[in-house]
Enzyme design. Sequence first.
Site, mmCIF file in Angstrom:
data_model
loop_
_atom_site.group_PDB
_atom_site.id
_atom_site.type_symbol
_atom_site.label_atom_id
_atom_site.label_comp_id
_atom_site.label_asym_id
_atom_site.label_seq_id
_atom_site.Cartn_x
_atom_site.Cartn_y
_atom_site.Cartn_z
ATOM 1 N N ARG A 38 15.205 10.307 7.243
ATOM 2 C CA ARG A 38 13.861 10.721 7.600
ATOM 3 C C ARG A 38 13.649 12.232 7.526
ATOM 4 O O ARG A 38 12.714 12.687 6.898
ATOM 5 C CB ARG A 38 13.537 10.233 9.021
ATOM 6 C CG ARG A 38 12.070 10.382 9.381
ATOM 7 C CD ARG A 38 11.783 9.940 10.808
ATOM 8 N NE ARG A 38 12.237 8.580 11.062
ATOM 9 C CZ ARG A 38 12.191 8.006 12.258
ATOM 10 N NH1 ARG A 38 11.722 8.669 13.296
ATOM 11 N NH2 ARG A 38 12.617 6.770 12.425
ATOM 12 N N HIS A 84 9.038 1.345 2.000
ATOM 13 C CA HIS A 84 9.022 2.182 3.203
ATOM 14 C C HIS A 84 8.270 1.459 4.319
ATOM 15 O O HIS A 84 7.060 1.622 4.473
ATOM 16 C CB HIS A 84 8.339 3.519 2.872
ATOM 17 C CG HIS A 84 8.674 4.621 3.822
ATOM 18 N ND1 HIS A 84 9.924 5.181 3.925
ATOM 19 C CD2 HIS A 84 7.909 5.280 4.740
ATOM 20 C CE1 HIS A 84 9.922 6.140 4.829
ATOM 21 N NE2 HIS A 84 8.709 6.218 5.342
ATOM 22 N N TYR A 128 -10.834 6.684 -0.083
ATOM 23 C CA TYR A 128 -11.787 7.534 -0.797
ATOM 24 C C TYR A 128 -11.127 8.395 -1.878
ATOM 25 O O TYR A 128 -11.825 8.993 -2.689
ATOM 26 C CB TYR A 128 -12.519 8.467 0.178
ATOM 27 C CG TYR A 128 -13.341 7.746 1.210
ATOM 28 C CD1 TYR A 128 -14.366 6.878 0.832
ATOM 29 C CD2 TYR A 128 -13.107 7.930 2.566
ATOM 30 C CE1 TYR A 128 -15.117 6.213 1.789
ATOM 31 C CE2 TYR A 128 -13.864 7.278 3.522
ATOM 32 C CZ TYR A 128 -14.866 6.419 3.127
ATOM 33 O OH TYR A 128 -15.612 5.762 4.060
#
Length: 750
Positions: A38, A84, A128
């Site tokens: 991570r 993931h 968007y």
Amino acid sequence: MSDTDDTPQETPSNPTEPLRRALGSRYLQYALSTIMHRALPDARDGLKPVHRRILFAMRELRLASNGRFRKSSKISGDVMGNYHPHGDAAIYDAMARLAQDFNVRYPLVDGQGNFGNIDGDNPAASRYTEARMTMAAEVLLEGLNEDAVDYRDNYDGTLQEPIVLPAAFPNLLANGSSGIAVGMATNIPPHNIDELVAASLHLIKTPDARDETLLKYVPGPDFPTGGIIVEPKENIAKAYETGRGSFRLRAKWEVEELGRGQWQIVVTEIPYQVAKSKLIEKIAELIQTKKVPLLADIRDESADDIRVILEPRSKNVDPEVLMGMMFRNSDLEIRFSLNMNVLIDGVTPKVCSLKEVLRAFLDHRRDVLIRRSNHRLAQIDKRLEVLEGYIIAFLNLDRVIQIIRTEDDPKAVMLAEDWGGDVFLTENQCEAILNMRLRSLRKLEEMELRNERDALREERAGLVELLGSDELQWGQIADQLRDVRKQFGKGTAAGKRRTDFAEATEIEEVPLEMMIDKEPITVVCSKMGWVRAMKGHIALDSALKFKDGDEGRFVFHAETTDRLLLLGSNGRFYTITAANLPGGRGMGEPVRLMVDLPNEAEIVDLFIHRPSGKLLLASSAGDGFIAPEDEIIAQTRTGKQVLNVKGDVRALVCKAVNGDHVAVVGENRKVLVFSIEELPEMARGKGVRLQKYKDGGLSDATTFTLADGLSWKDPAGRTRTEGDLSEWIGKRATAGRMAPRGFPRDNTFT
């Protein structure tokens, strides 16, 4: 458990031991997972797992740099579903950052839509925006389909994902990285690819090169937002050698002339990772709180570029001094820390030097080269086997046709057939011949096959030679790096260095004269403590208006650049800037609104600060000392305690030191004169006894030159001077003698 159960039972000596062991093992697993999967980047490709999975998923979606865009929600959804298994918001944030050219030196994602801005605004929702890979991302992925790296199962074992990317350029240093793991963190600034390639080429040529030699090629970070690094070279060298350090980064600015002597400062580049809107907000707060008196206003005139306007309070301000104050008090200067804590070979966390990071990248590139070469070699061998079969078929075309037409199992027959001189076909060759199209049975095809075979043999020989020679391998890697330099080097628009270097100019102390226009004023303070500043130097005996029941007490000439010292009866000195006094049109303002003078404390004196001057301070109890004026300047509203007083004792005397002797008079009208050398000089304290009293206390004190005599004003207002003072001269702390005839009845020297 029954009484007859003979199974031995272990009774732990410490009941908390199993819990401690369980917590320890689980926390260790969590820590390792955080560190490796991570927070820390891999030294080879410079990516964390989430970034690597984003690029790999975009490759699987075939979002090439010259291809179409896809919705970001589709990309983040694929990454989450396939590789993931974490929140799609975190994945989209990571992807959006890779598209921000103000955060990433060489963006890996080409975004279409609102992906955030340098003001600190967040990207639009993933539904968007659209995205595809950049050329830099494609270079990182180049070779994935040629067995360049190892793959592993994804989280549910249904797909495969690469452990590391081939990475044709040192992305770890080029784009930098930051992260916080368990017990460790990393923070790596971006660098210039052209400089990194140059350092890598030097390291290939000279493997034992020293760290300071590499700094000739990589002088320091190259931030996407530009700016100026003002860190000394020796500090930069130590940081890159040890892997830990920091860089002072300043905004880039210039002076813009406005005509008639007016000017303004234009900030064109701000430090890395500083949000412009928050920066302007903080500077506006500095103006409001008057922490930077030289600055009058700030405006943001930015469009696509950065253009922040700083207006000085006066045209007499020195731009260098103003910016020096801004660098000290705002994020126009930051300190970017360097902590090159990375995963070596994707396994071992280590704080590396610049040389070690470049070495890890080059060793990875060599592994990639060898694996790709072996993969190509296997492909060539497979193709050569098929080509040899094709050529045998063309040489024996009639027999091949006959077998196919007449035999029930042509493959078995062809495998058993001797094609001349103990030449037999392999299974792969038979399959290829049987799958051949009729249109390929041309004479021209045979020539093409022979040409292809010869070319592949030549390529194979070159690959075998490459795999057997370290020198050829490093030469190939150097050529690949030069190709990267052509794509992203300083000859391209994105490759030019953006961050400059300079020496820091430090402004230790800003003179008050630089902050304020020097203008004459007359300071007026009433008995009740209302203060104001009249414009110009008016006559000190002019008739002035005061509130009912109030009258004038202090009236003196000053300049707006002066600092005023106010002594309260509590023994504290307060500092007031003359330019901050209210105007003289009204009655002014109470001085207690300007400084924190307690209501029970009275004003003892108000006067102009004299640099290097000295003051005689004394309390009503008759204790006093000499105080340097430079030591009693207060930096805050609360003032500075100088003369210590207790109980009913109050500060009483504050006189400028002029002369070599001190004269004191008590409430008992006894006068004592002694040398000023008998008084200590100190910045704070109770002081020493000036005069001994049986009853009462001190009434007044002053300093004078013994040779000129002691002067005072008689009741008629005339100045009288006593030349022969031998009768009153004595040692400090003695009682003294009665005052001379004609001494004022109020027991004061002025």
